[in-house]
Motif scaffolding. Sequence first.
Motif, PDB file in Angstrom:
ATOM      1  N   UNK A  10       0.838  -1.211   0.000  1.00 40.56           N
ATOM      2  CA  UNK A  10       0.000   0.000   0.000  1.00 40.56           C
ATOM      3  C   UNK A  10       0.867   1.253   0.000  1.00 40.56           C
ATOM      4  N   UNK A  11       1.892   1.271   0.855  1.00 44.07           N
ATOM      5  CA  UNK A  11       2.738   2.456   0.945  1.00 44.07           C
ATOM      6  C   UNK A  11       3.539   2.676  -0.340  1.00 44.07           C
ATOM      7  N   UNK A  12       4.071   1.606  -0.918  1.00 45.04           N
ATOM      8  CA  UNK A  12       4.844   1.743  -2.163  1.00 45.04           C
ATOM      9  C   UNK A  12       3.965   2.177  -3.329  1.00 45.04           C
ATOM     10  N   UNK A 147      -7.318   2.939   1.310  1.00 47.28           N
ATOM     11  CA  UNK A 147      -6.555   2.948   2.546  1.00 47.28           C
ATOM     12  C   UNK A 147      -7.451   2.979   3.773  1.00 47.28           C
ATOM     13  N   UNK A 148      -8.567   3.692   3.678  1.00 48.59           N
ATOM     14  CA  UNK A 148      -9.524   3.723   4.790  1.00 48.59           C
ATOM     15  C   UNK A 148     -10.079   2.329   5.050  1.00 48.59           C
ATOM     16  N   UNK A 149     -10.407   1.617   3.961  1.00 50.84           N
ATOM     17  CA  UNK A 149     -10.935   0.261   4.114  1.00 50.84           C
ATOM     18  C   UNK A 149      -9.898  -0.674   4.728  1.00 50.84           C
ATOM     19  N   UNK A 150      -8.638  -0.530   4.283  1.00 53.71           N
ATOM     20  CA  UNK A 150      -7.585  -1.378   4.844  1.00 53.71           C
ATOM     21  C   UNK A 150      -7.339  -1.068   6.318  1.00 53.71           C
ATOM     22  N   UNK A 151      -7.392   0.194   6.677  1.00 54.89           N
ATOM     23  CA  UNK A 151      -7.199   0.565   8.084  1.00 54.89           C
ATOM     24  C   UNK A 151      -8.311   0.016   8.962  1.00 54.89           C
ATOM     25  N   UNK A 152      -9.532   0.021   8.426  1.00 60.02           N
ATOM     26  CA  UNK A 152     -10.663  -0.489   9.204  1.00 60.02           C
ATOM     27  C   UNK A 152     -10.568  -1.990   9.423  1.00 60.02           C
ATOM     28  N   UNK A 153      -9.956  -2.700   8.487  1.00 57.33           N
ATOM     29  CA  UNK A 153      -9.861  -4.161   8.590  1.00 57.33           C
ATOM     30  C   UNK A 153      -8.602  -4.605   9.322  1.00 57.33           C
ATOM     31  N   UNK A 154      -7.658  -3.689   9.521  1.00 54.24           N
ATOM     32  CA  UNK A 154      -6.392  -4.070  10.156  1.00 54.24           C
ATOM     33  C   UNK A 154      -6.599  -4.379  11.637  1.00 54.24           C
ATOM     34  N   UNK A 155      -5.909  -5.413  12.113  1.00 55.18           N
ATOM     35  CA  UNK A 155      -6.011  -5.798  13.531  1.00 55.18           C
ATOM     36  C   UNK A 155      -4.743  -5.430  14.290  1.00 55.18           C
ATOM     37  N   UNK A 156      -3.714  -5.063  13.578  1.00 58.15           N
ATOM     38  CA  UNK A 156      -2.443  -4.700  14.203  1.00 58.15           C
ATOM     39  C   UNK A 156      -2.387  -3.178  14.337  1.00 58.15           C
ATOM     40  N   UNK A 157      -2.270  -2.618  15.529  1.00 56.68           N
ATOM     41  CA  UNK A 157      -2.272  -1.165  15.732  1.00 56.68           C
ATOM     42  C   UNK A 157      -1.246  -0.426  14.879  1.00 56.68           C
ATOM     43  N   UNK A 163      -1.506   2.723   7.732  1.00 55.56           N
ATOM     44  CA  UNK A 163      -2.585   2.896   6.757  1.00 55.56           C
ATOM     45  C   UNK A 163      -3.209   4.285   6.856  1.00 55.56           C
ATOM     46  N   UNK A 164      -3.422   4.737   8.078  1.00 55.62           N
ATOM     47  CA  UNK A 164      -4.042   6.060   8.290  1.00 55.62           C
ATOM     48  C   UNK A 164      -3.126   7.169   7.784  1.00 55.62           C
ATOM     49  N   UNK A 165      -1.830   7.081   8.081  1.00 52.67           N
ATOM     50  CA  UNK A 165      -0.895   8.103   7.641  1.00 52.67           C
ATOM     51  C   UNK A 165      -0.802   8.156   6.110  1.00 52.67           C
ATOM     52  N   UNK A 166      -0.703   6.974   5.494  1.00 54.40           N
ATOM     53  CA  UNK A 166      -0.655   6.925   4.033  1.00 54.40           C
ATOM     54  C   UNK A 166      -1.936   7.449   3.410  1.00 54.40           C
ATOM     55  N   UNK A 167      -3.063   7.074   4.004  1.00 61.07           N
ATOM     56  CA  UNK A 167      -4.350   7.541   3.495  1.00 61.07           C
ATOM     57  C   UNK A 167      -4.464   9.052   3.609  1.00 61.07           C
ATOM     58  N   UNK A 168      -4.045   9.607   4.730  1.00 67.52           N
ATOM     59  CA  UNK A 168      -4.127  11.053   4.939  1.00 67.52           C
ATOM     60  C   UNK A 168      -3.280  11.802   3.915  1.00 67.52           C
ATOM     61  N   UNK A 169      -2.073  11.298   3.640  1.00 66.43           N
ATOM     62  CA  UNK A 169      -1.199  11.952   2.665  1.00 66.43           C
ATOM     63  C   UNK A 169      -1.820  11.926   1.270  1.00 66.43           C
TER      64      UNK A 169
END
Length: 318
Positions: A10-12, A147-157, A163-169
Motif C-alpha cells: 500500500x505504501x509503495x 486505505x480507509x478500508x484497509x485501516x478499518x480491517x487491520x487488527x495490528x495497531x 494505513x491512516x498516515x498513508x491515506x491522509x497523505x
Amino acid sequence: MADDTLVVAFLLSGAALLAVSVVVRGRLFAGGGGHHLPIDPIDVAYLKGGPGLAEYAALAALRAAGAVAPDGTPGTLPVGMPRLARVAHEGIVAGSGPWQSLRTPAGREAQDQIRTKLERQGLLTSRSQRAGARVGPIVLLGAAAGGVALAARSVEPRHTVLFVLGTALLAIVGVLTLRAPYRTVAGKVVLRDQTRRNGHLHPRNRPAWETYGPAGAALSVGLFGTAAWWASDPDYARALGMSRVYVGGSGPHPYSSCSASNAPSSSCSSADTGSGSSCNASSCNSSSCGSSSGCGSSSSSCSSSSCGSGSSCGGGGN
C-alpha cells in the motif's frame, strides 16, 4: 507476515501514485515557449485577471487614445486598436455604453480569441489540460478510500497507523491538486517579467496615460488592476463607479449596466467585487453614479439620492 506485505504494498503503490501525479501535473501545466513571443497589453490583462480586467484595459486604451472623452462622448478611433477595444468603442458610439457592447456576441468572440491565443502560446491552461489534470487527483482519492478500508480491517495497531498516515497523505495531495490552475508556469513567468519591466506604470507612480499612450494605459491596468485608473484618470473612474482594487478573477464583474443621465456613455458600474468594499462616499457623489445595491451595508451613503437628479442605478455586478 501477510499484513506486513499488505502495508508495504500500500505504501509503495501510494508513493508511486504520488510521484506520477506530480510529474504529470508538472508537464501539463508547464506551458509552451509562448512566453518568448510578443504579447499585447490587453492579452496581459486577460492573462492576469480574465475577461473583466481585459475589458477595463481595452477601455483604458480608448481613453489614452482619445477615442472616448472624459464626459463619455466618443472620439475618433485610431487605426490598429485591438478588437476588444473596437467593440467597446462601438457601444460608446451607439450610446449604449461599452459594457453593453462587450456583452454581445461580438464582445464574447473577441474575448474567446484572446483566450485561444494565450492557450496556444502556452500561457493559459486549456480545457483539455484541466480535464487531464483531474485524473491524477481522482486516482489518489480513490487510493485514499482504499486505505480507509484497509485501516478499518487491520487488527495490528502499528499497521493501522501506517494505513491512516498513508491515506491522509494521499487524500491531502488529492484534494489540493484537484483544482487546476488558471495560468501555466510559463504564464506566471510572463506576468512576473512584465511587472518587473513595467514598474514605472505602477499606480504609486501616477503614470500619465498621455505620455505612455494606449498600450501603456492598457498595460498599466492589466498589470495593476483598476487602481491604475484611480491614479491616472480618477474623474472617469469615479464617473464609472469603478472599484479601486479590482484585479480580475472569476467573481462578478465590478460593474453593472444602468441608466444614468450623467454617467459616461449612459452607463455606470457597480463597485461590487464580491467583497463589496469599494463603493464609498468618494465614488458616489453628484458627478457619479455608483451602485445602490451592490455594496455592503457599510456603504449606506451610496444611495439613489447621491446619483444626481434624473438618474438611477442598477444593482449588483453581472
